[in-house]
Design an enzyme around this catalytic site. Structure first.
Site, PDB file in Angstrom:
ATOM      1  N   SER A 248       0.819  -1.207   0.000  1.00  0.00           N
ATOM      2  CA  SER A 248       0.000   0.000   0.000  1.00  0.00           C
ATOM      3  C   SER A 248       0.849   1.252   0.000  1.00  0.00           C
ATOM      4  CB  SER A 248      -0.910   0.010   1.229  1.00  0.00           C
ATOM      5  OG  SER A 248      -0.156   0.380   2.371  1.00  0.00           O
ATOM      6  N   LYS A 249       0.279   2.297  -0.553  1.00  0.00           N
ATOM      7  CA  LYS A 249       1.022   3.538  -0.671  1.00  0.00           C
ATOM      8  C   LYS A 249       1.329   4.115   0.711  1.00  0.00           C
ATOM      9  CE  LYS A 249       1.219   7.682  -3.457  1.00  0.00           C
ATOM     10  NZ  LYS A 249       0.519   8.542  -4.401  1.00  0.00           N
TER      11      LYS A 249
END
Length: 495
Positions: A248-249
Site C-alpha cells: 500500500s502507498k
RNA sequence: GCCGCUAUCGUCUAGGGGUUAGGACGCCUGGUUCUCAGCCAGGUAACCGGGGUUCGAAUCCCCGUAGCGGUACCA
C-alpha cells in the site's frame, strides 16, 4: 459457462486513490485477454463510494491506462450513473422474494454477531426478518422504519464454478449469510452493483484480483436470482510487499503507484512486460516480451495461484524498485528502435534543463549517435540526464571516486595538457585516428595506454565508466576533447 | 472464531510419481592486454513440517504450520 461468442472484459477501478501496480496488472491481463480473443475491453469507473471518489483519482486511471498503452474500446462508464438500474434490480429481487427487508439495527446485529462468534456458531439475523411476511415488512417500511435489503440466500444449495485461474470452486450456501444489497438509505452495495453492471454491459469474463474470489459465490447467486447469464471468472493472485503484507502507498510509498514509474524513466512496454511476469511465466523462453508477444503467448489458465512478492528494497539507490523491472527496462532501452528513444531522451534533457535546440536541428544526427553510444549501459530514461549528462552538456560533475582513481595516478602531471596538444592536430578526428595518436603518444611517453585512456575518460566524462573511449573522443569532437583534457589538468594529483 | 485459497533458490518462476529440480533477476568470482554500473563465462542458492499411498513422493492424499483473502449498511 458463457456461450456468448464476443468476449467482453472490463477493468473496473474505484477512483478513491492512486493507480496501484496491482491494478495495473489486472488491467493489463484484461486487455491482453480481450486482444487475444478479438474481444472488447471496457473501462468502468466504480465511483459509488461518493465520499472517497475524486475526479483527480479518475484521471490517474485514465492517464495511467493511456501511458501503459492499454486502450479501451468502450467507456469510461461511471457506475454511479447506473444507480437506478441497481435499485430496480433490488426492487425486482424484493418482489420475487429473493430479498427481504431487515429491520435489525446495527447495534442488535453487532451484539448478535459477537454472541455467534463467542458460541462458535454461524451468524443469523436476530429479528427473524428473513421469515417476516412481506406485506408486514412493506407496512413498517412505509411507516418510516429504517431497514436494509438483504439477499435471501437459498437454503441447502451449493454454488459451484470453475475459475479460469483457481479451477473448480465449491461453496455451501449455508456458509453465506444473507448479505445486504441495499443500505438503509436505499443506496446499493458493491455486490449488487457489480453484478447488475457486468450483466448490463454483457461482460463475459470477469478478470480481477483474488480478493474478490470469496465474494464470487454471492455474485453468482445474484446473477441467478436476476435471471442473468453468469460470466466466467478468473481471479488473479495478489501482489504483496516483501514482508508478504498488502502493498500500500501508505506503508510502502510511491513505489506502488503507477505514475512513479513513468517519472523514474521506466518504459510502459517494459513495465507491462515486468507486470506480466508477476504470476505468469512464458516457461523456458526469453522473458523479455513486447506487447505483441505477450498477446501471443500469455495464457490466463497458466497464471499462478499463489501471491507474488514485489521485490523492492528501500534505501537501495541502484535498485530503487524490483530489480527485475529495472533489468527488463534496461534491455528495452538497449534494444528499442532508436527513433522511438530519441524523443523520450529529449524530454528528459528538457526536464533537466540541458536540452539544446540544435540537438533537433543541425546536430540531430549527432544526438542520435550519442544516444546510441551510451544507451547500452543505461537502465532508465533518467540515466540519460544523469549518467549521460557529460555527453550532452559541458556542465557536469567530476566524480570524486573517478578523479581519485584515474587522475590521481603518479606521472600524470602535464600529460593531459600534452595529449590535448597532440589531439588538437589529429585529422580526421575519428575513433580510428584518435586511437592511433593516443597509442603513439603513450609509447613516446613510455606509459601504458590504459593510464592515458582512463585519465581521459575521467577528464572528458567525469566518471570512470562508459563506452570505449575512442568512440567517446569521436563523439565529443576535437574541440571539447582538447578543452576538457586541459581543464582536467587541475584535477591531476600534485597539480 | 468461522469459511476459503496458497506454499519450489533472497525475489519472479519452470517442472512435476524416478530429473545433476531448469531459467530469469539479484549477489559473488573470473575474463573483457581502456574502464564498468555494460558485455561474456562461471558460481551461490529451493521443493514449509509431519504422517500416509507407492518399489519409489518435491510431485498424489491427510494433518499441522504460516501467509493471504472473505466473513461490512467498503469496493
Amino acid at each position: 459457462m458463457s456461450d456468448r461468442d464476443q468476449v467482453r472484459v472490463r477493468f473496473a477501478p474505484s477512483p478513491t486513490g492512486y493507480f496501484h501496480v496491482g491494478g495495473a496488472r489486472t488491467a493489463l491481463f484484461n486487455w491482453i485477454y480481450a486482444r487475444q480473443r478479438g474481444g472488447v475491453f471496457v473501462l468502468r469507473i466504480e465511483d459509488t463510494d461518493r465520499e472517497r471518489s475524486t475526479e483527480e483519482s479518475v484521471s490517474y486511471f485514465i492517464d495511467g491506462l493511456k501511458w501503459l498503452g492499454l486502450d479501451w474500446d468502450e467507456g469510461p462508464f461511471f457506475q454511479a450513473k447506473n444507480r437506478p438500474k441497481h435499485e430496480a434490480a433490488a426492487a425486482e429481487l424484493l418482489g420475487a422474494g429473493h430479498a427481504y427487508r431487515c429491520f435489525c439495527t446495527p447495534e442488535e446485529l453487532a451484539a448478535e454477531k459477537a454472541r455467534a462468534v463467542a458460541e462458535k456458531r454461524s451468524w443469523k439475523c436476530p429479528g427473524g426478518c428473513r421469515d417476516r411476511q412481506s406485506a408486514d415488512a412493506k407496512r413498517r417500511s412505509e411507516a418510516g422504519e429504517p431497514s436494509v435489503v438483504r439477499f435471501r440466500v437459498p437454503e441447502g444449495e451449493r454454488i459451484e464454478f470453475v475459475d479460469m485461474v483457481y479451477g473448480p470452486n465449491v461453496k455451501e450456501a449455508a456458509d453465506i449469510e444473507d448479505f445486504v444489497i441495499l443500505r438503509s438509505d436505499g443506496s446499493p452495495l458493491y455486490n449488487l452493483s457489480v453484478v447488475v453492471d457486468d450483466a448490463d454491459m454483457g461482460i463475459t469474463h470477469v478478470i480481477r484480483g483474488q480478493d474478490h474470489l470469496s465474494n464470487t459465490p454471492k455474485q453468482i447467486l445474484l446473477y441467478r436470482a436476476l435471471g442473468k447469464e453468469v460470466p466466467c471468472f478468473g481471479h488473479l493472485p495478489l501482489i504483496l510487499a516483501p514482508n508478504k503484507s498488502k502493498l500500500s502507498k501508505r506503508k510502502h510509498g510511491e513505489i506502488v503507484s503507477l505514475p512513479f514509474y513513468r517519472e523514474k524513466g521506466i518504459l510502459p512496454e517494459a513495465f507491462c512486460n515486468f507486470l506480466a511476469l508477476l504470476g505468469w511465466s512464458p516457461g523456458a523462453e526469453d522473458e523479455v516480451l513486447g506487447m505483441k508477444e505477450l498477446i501471443e503467448k500469455f495464457d490466463l489458465s497458466k497464471v499462478n495461484k499463489s501471491n507474488a512478492v514485489f521485490d523492492y528494497r528501500g534505501g537501495d539507490e541502484r535498485n530503487w524498485t524490483d530489480p527485475k523491472a529495472i533489468a527488463i527496462n534496461g534491455r528495452y532501452i538497449s534494444a528499442m528502435d532508436l527513433d522511438d528513444l530519441v524523443p523520450l531522451v529529449r524530454e528528459r534533457l528538457e526536464e533537466a534543463g540541458i536540452w539544446r535546440d540544435e540537438f533537433a536541428g543541425e546536430k540531430a544526427a549527432w544526438f542520435r549517435s550519442a544516444i546510441d553510444l551510451v544507451r547500452e549501459r543505461f537502465r532508465t530514461l533518467c540515466d540519460f540526464a544523469t549518467l549521460g549528462r557529460p555527453y550532452f552538456s559541458d556542465d557536469f560533475e567530476m566524480e570524486e571516486k573517478a578523479v581519485r582513481k584515474n587522475l590521481g595516478k603518479e606521472g600524470l602531471a602535464g600529460l593531459l595538457e600534452a595529449l590535448a596538444g597532440r589531439l588538437g592536430g589529429v585529422t580526421p578526428f575519428d575513433a580510428e585516428h584518435v586511437e592511433e595518436a593516443v597509442r603513439a603518444f603513450a609509447a613516446e611517453r613510455d606509459v601504458k595506454p590504459g593510464l592515458i585512456i582512463n585519465a581521459a575518460r575521467t577528464a572528458l566524462t567525469g566518471t570512470n565508466v562508459g563506452p570505449s573511449m575512442f568512440h567517446v573522443f569521436e563523439l565529443l569532437g576535437q574541440e571539447k576533447t582538447v578543452q576538457r583534457l586541459k581543464a582536467a589538468e587541475a584535477y591531476v594529483a600534485g597539480a
